[in-house]
Design an enzyme around this catalytic site. Sequence first.
Site, PDB file in Angstrom:
ATOM      1  N   ASP A 147       1.290  -0.854  -0.114  1.00  0.00           N
ATOM      2  CA  ASP A 147      -0.130  -0.023  -0.268  1.00  0.00           C
ATOM      3  C   ASP A 147       1.018   1.105   0.123  1.00  0.00           C
ATOM      4  O   ASP A 147       0.633   2.071  -0.554  1.00  0.00           O
ATOM      5  CB  ASP A 147      -0.710   0.233   1.135  1.00  0.00           C
ATOM      6  CG  ASP A 147      -1.455   0.917   1.404  1.00  0.00           C
ATOM      7  OD1 ASP A 147      -2.712   1.303   1.519  1.00  0.00           O
ATOM      8  OD2 ASP A 147      -0.779   2.564   1.759  1.00  0.00           O
ATOM      9  N   ILE A 175      -5.367   1.938   0.403  1.00  0.00           N
ATOM     10  CA  ILE A 175      -5.001   1.705  -1.342  1.00  0.00           C
ATOM     11  C   ILE A 175      -4.908   0.282  -1.338  1.00  0.00           C
ATOM     12  O   ILE A 175      -6.487   0.039  -2.301  1.00  0.00           O
ATOM     13  CB  ILE A 175      -3.347   2.539  -2.090  1.00  0.00           C
ATOM     14  CG1 ILE A 175      -3.541   3.394  -1.753  1.00  0.00           C
ATOM     15  CG2 ILE A 175      -3.568   1.836  -3.075  1.00  0.00           C
ATOM     16  CD1 ILE A 175      -4.382   4.395  -2.544  1.00  0.00           C
ATOM     17  N   ASP A 176      -4.621  -0.461  -0.614  1.00  0.00           N
ATOM     18  CA  ASP A 176      -5.161  -1.934   0.132  1.00  0.00           C
ATOM     19  C   ASP A 176      -6.840  -2.068   0.099  1.00  0.00           C
ATOM     20  O   ASP A 176      -7.251  -3.166  -0.861  1.00  0.00           O
ATOM     21  CB  ASP A 176      -4.510  -2.727   0.766  1.00  0.00           C
ATOM     22  CG  ASP A 176      -2.934  -3.080   1.096  1.00  0.00           C
ATOM     23  OD1 ASP A 176      -2.956  -2.833  -0.197  1.00  0.00           O
ATOM     24  OD2 ASP A 176      -2.281  -3.026   1.674  1.00  0.00           O
ATOM     25  N   ALA A 177      -7.401  -2.115   0.635  1.00  0.00           N
ATOM     26  CA  ALA A 177      -8.994  -1.523   0.797  1.00  0.00           C
ATOM     27  C   ALA A 177      -9.766  -0.903  -0.321  1.00  0.00           C
ATOM     28  O   ALA A 177     -10.541  -1.928  -1.063  1.00  0.00           O
ATOM     29  CB  ALA A 177      -9.487  -0.564   1.923  1.00  0.00           C
ATOM     30  N   ALA A 180      -8.724  -4.009  -2.935  1.00  0.00           N
ATOM     31  CA  ALA A 180      -9.771  -5.032  -2.813  1.00  0.00           C
ATOM     32  C   ALA A 180     -11.250  -4.992  -3.642  1.00  0.00           C
ATOM     33  O   ALA A 180     -11.587  -6.168  -3.890  1.00  0.00           O
ATOM     34  CB  ALA A 180     -10.104  -5.169  -0.878  1.00  0.00           C
TER      35      ALA A 180
END
Length: 404
Positions: A147, A175-177, A180
């Site tokens: 991220d 950013i990871d979230a 997803a």
Amino acid sequence: MRATERPAPQEPAAAPLRGVRVIDLGQYIAGPGAAMVLGELGADVIKIEPLGGDQARHIGRYGESMVRAYNRGKRSIALDLKSEQGRRVALRLMADADVLVQNLRPGAVAKLGLGPDEVRGQHPGLIYLSISGFGSLGPSRERPGFDIAAQAESGLMSVTGEPDRLPQKVGVPIIDAAAAHLGAQAVLAALFARERSGRGETIETSLLEAAMHLQAPSWADYLGGGPEPTRMGAGQPHNAPAAEVVPTRDGHIVLSAYAEEHWARFCRVMGREALITDPRFCSNAQRVAHRAELREVLCECLSGLSSEQCVALLGRHQIVAGAVRTYAQTLASADVAASGLLVEARAPDGSSYRTLGLPYRLGHCARAELAAAPQPGAHTDALLCEAGYSPEEIASLRRTGVAQ
């Protein structure tokens, strides 16, 4: 590949993916998060973990929080995918799946013989989602991507923070979230397309692309000839007052009233009608040019009120404002309580923990109680049995260290 089962009319609207099976090869957040979104929409998610479990299980308290947040409701099987026998078990599980999600380090699935070409070659109806750091086409395709690297290389950190301080990251792995949810969105589109064509799909997205997509208005301005965006802390570069952080008697609020109608309304509510025609503030361009003086005026108007009083007063007059709240204050919010976002995830032993459900509702169905994130390998025997392995074969896989 089994056919996707359409939900019967009497089934709950909150489970539209009932009958869809998802294989989750993910680690940390982006991959597991995408798979969990599908699971909360009704899919059966099988998490294939290394024998030691998802890497997030080994990085302390915050890693365990990742596991709880992004793996609830799944069934876990622990396999040695580096062994030929473990690979065969995985392919056998994939034969009955509709979707595969992975965000392993670059090249890892190909080395395991589980890349999209290999798997979809055997199961062409499968939808195969890969989430990487920087995509598979550019020179950074083999770099590991977290991220924070995507925040840095997408321009996001360059516009976050105070102008005279170091660039700052966003306070959470946003950013990871986002990747997803974008990945899950792409899978849903591919599932819908497969209903029409019967064909599966190979889907790719990356943290870099997700990070840039979150900044779409700023990128549109820059690509349209606007200046290079820079850090400015509170506020927005072209509008005022916009996203202004204003001190109150007991904290801070954020305030936006840059449309001329809204600014005039704010001035009237505050009993400062003269500000409407003040040469420094009579247009958005003038307020931007005199931002320092504008902030002094906002402070004069609001600093004697509590944050909640400010929000209530401005809200009654349709002026955008929000109290800057801590996590504890947010948890106590009546709006959060009414949303039903907080859910209980229950483990087989009866223990439970509070966590966040999907940030939307389908129809008027109440949120169902969710299963807690599983321990690694918690469902190994059951899943192997479903895949057609005999008790003797399962015992052999465990004895030889292929499964646990």
